[in-house]
Design an enzyme around this catalytic site. Structure first.
Site, PDB file in Angstrom:
ATOM      1  N   ASP A   1      24.617  54.150  30.870  1.00 25.86           N
ATOM      2  CA  ASP A   1      25.214  54.897  31.959  1.00 25.86           C
ATOM      3  C   ASP A   1      24.343  56.039  32.509  1.00 25.86           C
ATOM      4  OD1 ASP A   1      27.115  55.780  33.751  1.00 25.86           O
ATOM      5  OD2 ASP A   1      28.244  56.936  32.293  1.00 25.86           O
TER       6      ASP A   1
ATOM      7  N   CYS B   1      36.560  36.985  43.394  1.00 27.37           N
ATOM      8  CA  CYS B   1      37.585  37.823  44.039  1.00 27.37           C
ATOM      9  C   CYS B   1      38.324  37.023  45.117  1.00 27.37           C
ATOM     10  CB  CYS B   1      36.961  39.062  44.680  1.00 27.37           C
ATOM     11  SG  CYS B   1      36.539  40.365  43.525  1.00 27.37           S
TER      12      CYS B   1
ATOM     13  N   CYS C   1      41.687  37.929  47.248  1.00 25.51           N
ATOM     14  CA  CYS C   1      42.436  39.043  46.640  1.00 25.51           C
ATOM     15  C   CYS C   1      41.990  40.381  47.247  1.00 25.51           C
ATOM     16  CB  CYS C   1      42.186  39.055  45.131  1.00 25.51           C
ATOM     17  SG  CYS C   1      42.959  40.424  44.273  1.00 25.51           S
TER      18      CYS C   1
ATOM     19  N   CYS D   1      42.890  45.576  44.579  1.00 24.79           N
ATOM     20  CA  CYS D   1      42.293  46.884  44.257  1.00 24.79           C
ATOM     21  C   CYS D   1      42.264  47.781  45.505  1.00 24.79           C
ATOM     22  CB  CYS D   1      40.899  46.719  43.674  1.00 24.79           C
ATOM     23  SG  CYS D   1      39.785  45.724  44.655  1.00 24.79           S
TER      24      CYS D   1
ATOM     25  N   CYS E   1      44.364  51.484  45.809  1.00 29.67           N
ATOM     26  CA  CYS E   1      43.665  52.780  45.855  1.00 29.67           C
ATOM     27  C   CYS E   1      44.438  53.746  46.748  1.00 29.67           C
ATOM     28  CB  CYS E   1      42.238  52.593  46.376  1.00 29.67           C
ATOM     29  SG  CYS E   1      41.388  54.186  46.515  1.00 29.67           S
TER      30      CYS E   1
ATOM     31  N   CYS F   1      42.534  51.113  40.513  1.00 30.11           N
ATOM     32  CA  CYS F   1      41.959  49.886  41.089  1.00 30.11           C
ATOM     33  C   CYS F   1      41.577  48.886  40.004  1.00 30.11           C
ATOM     34  CB  CYS F   1      40.777  50.188  42.007  1.00 30.11           C
ATOM     35  SG  CYS F   1      39.435  51.072  41.221  1.00 30.11           S
TER      36      CYS F   1
HETATM   37  S1  SF4 Z   1      41.667  43.392  42.383  1.00 30.39           S
HETATM   38 FE1  SF4 Z   1      39.746  43.694  43.509  1.00 30.39          FE
HETATM   39  S2  SF4 Z   1      38.156  43.376  41.979  1.00 30.39           S
HETATM   40 FE2  SF4 Z   1      40.029  42.449  41.146  1.00 30.39          FE
HETATM   41  S3  SF4 Z   1      39.973  40.276  41.800  1.00 30.39           S
HETATM   42 FE3  SF4 Z   1      41.151  41.422  43.328  1.00 30.39          FE
HETATM   43  S4  SF4 Z   1      39.614  41.950  44.894  1.00 30.39           S
HETATM   44 FE4  SF4 Z   1      38.485  41.404  43.041  1.00 30.39          FE
HETATM   45  S1  SF4 Z   2      39.076  54.930  40.837  1.00 32.30           S
HETATM   46 FE1  SF4 Z   2      41.041  55.423  41.860  1.00 32.30          FE
HETATM   47  S2  SF4 Z   2      40.484  56.632  43.676  1.00 32.30           S
HETATM   48 FE2  SF4 Z   2      38.594  55.653  42.938  1.00 32.30          FE
HETATM   49  S3  SF4 Z   2      38.469  53.755  44.111  1.00 32.30           S
HETATM   50 FE3  SF4 Z   2      39.575  53.242  42.233  1.00 32.30          FE
HETATM   51  S4  SF4 Z   2      41.757  53.510  42.744  1.00 32.30           S
HETATM   52 FE4  SF4 Z   2      40.545  54.527  44.352  1.00 32.30          FE
END
Ligand code: SF4
Ligand code: SF4
Length: 306
Positions: A132, A186, A189, A192, A196, A240
């Site tokens: 990291d 993905c 979909c 995510c 967010c 996400c």
């Molecule tokens: S939630 Fe986001 S990262 Fe996960 S499969 Fe769906 S599009 Fe892809």
């Molecule tokens: S970590 Fe939280 S704020 Fe950052 S992109 Fe993912 S859902 Fe959004």
């Protein structure tokens, strides 16, 4: 020993050390490097000036280890157990930091793996490992090494293990047999992006860190921008990832060091806000939270989950 045998033995050792995922790729700039530069140029890195400072090294593995031929990538799951996964819905700390500091845990394993490579498999080879913090585009290399694909939330995603895993890399001048990248699954979909709460995922695969709760709680040292909301988080954000269908059925991580400590299990926003500086130091010792400065912790607690 040829490079294929060496790579197979290295993968076997990685598995014995507990890594769920491993793979190799040549030590050349990953294809994601131009997008990384473009992302920096847009200002999406916020106050993470260290990304700008060492941006050349991120595209040039030879600058890190002259003569480097291969990057060996590993993944170690921290997916919470069924006992603890209900906490994902309400805990103010992202689950990556519930247990012992992953830098330490992966660092010990990567040290052992590098030693095995340079002593047993390829005597005299050189190796440098990173978790990291080094100037390495780790998701880009991991994708090239076939550990998974870059999801629309920008994280590395594996069909079986989801995305709750830490990445590490060994850069080496030993020849390793390259793995192939995997398909992006993905498809249609958008879970995510829909999950967010801040719009930080401006497009599929494009994160504006300045709007991201993880960045704001962990990396942004100045006062929070006007109107910023942390949606209950004191450190990190899992929204996400918890929304991602590939995490729904992923097996729990086996690494005991990542299980939540009693202090984490007992933490609330109120107890967080009441911590003195020495309380916080004690609480965050040997945890990834050690990187948060105390004033940031108090700042985050002021906007934490109700
Ligand atoms: S939630 Fe986001 S990262 Fe996960 S499969 Fe769906 S599009 Fe892809
Ligand atoms: S970590 Fe939280 S704020 Fe950052 S992109 Fe993912 S859902 Fe959004």
């Amino acid at each position: 020993m040829n490079s294929l045998e060496r790579t197979q033995k290295l993968k076997q050792k990685a598995s014995e050390l507990g890594f769920e995922l491993s793979g190799a790729t040549p030590a050349v700039p990953p294809p994601s490097y131009p997008s990384f530069l473009d992302w920096l140029q847009k200002g999406y890195a916020g106050e993470m000036a260290y990304l700008e400072r060492r941006k050349e090294a991120r595209g040039n593995p030879q600058a890190l280890l002259p003569g480097a031929k291969s990057v060996f990538c590993v993944g170690l799951s921290y997916n919470p157990s069924p006992e603890h996964s209900p906490l994902l819905e309400k805990h103010p700390i992202s689950c990556y930091a519930w247990g012992r500091d992953y830098h330490q845990v992966l660092g010990e394993k990567l040290e052992a793996l590098s030693d095995y490579l340079c002593r047993k498999l390829s005597p005299g080879a050189r190796a440098k490992w990173y978790v990291d913090t080094g100037p390495v585009l780790e998701r880009g290399y991991a994708a090239q090494a076939g550990l998974g694909w870059r999801g629309k939330n920008t994280l590395l995603l594996n069909r079986r293990f989801g995305s709750f895993f830490f990445l590490g890399e060994i850069l080496t001048d030993a020849e390793l047999s390259a793995d192939a990248p995997v398909d992006d699954l993905c498809k249609t979909c958008t879970a995510c992006l829909d999950a967010c709460p801040t719009g930080a995922l401006e497009e599929p695969g494009l994160l504006n860190a300045v709007k991201c709760i993880s960045y704001l709680t962990l990396e942004h040292r100045s006062p929070l921008p006007e109107g910023a909301a942390l949606h209950g988080y004191l450190a990190g954000c899992d929204l996400c990832q918890t929304a991602c269908p590939y995490n729904a059925n992923a097996p729990a991580g086996r690494e005991k060091a990542f299980e939540p400590s009693p202090e984490i299990l007992g933490l609330t926003r109120e107890t967080a806000a009441q911590m003195s500086e020495s309380d916080f130091k004690e609480f965050s010792r040997n945890s990834a939270l050690e990187r948060i400065k105390y004033p940031m912790w108090l700042r985050n607690a002021g906007l934490g989950r109700e």
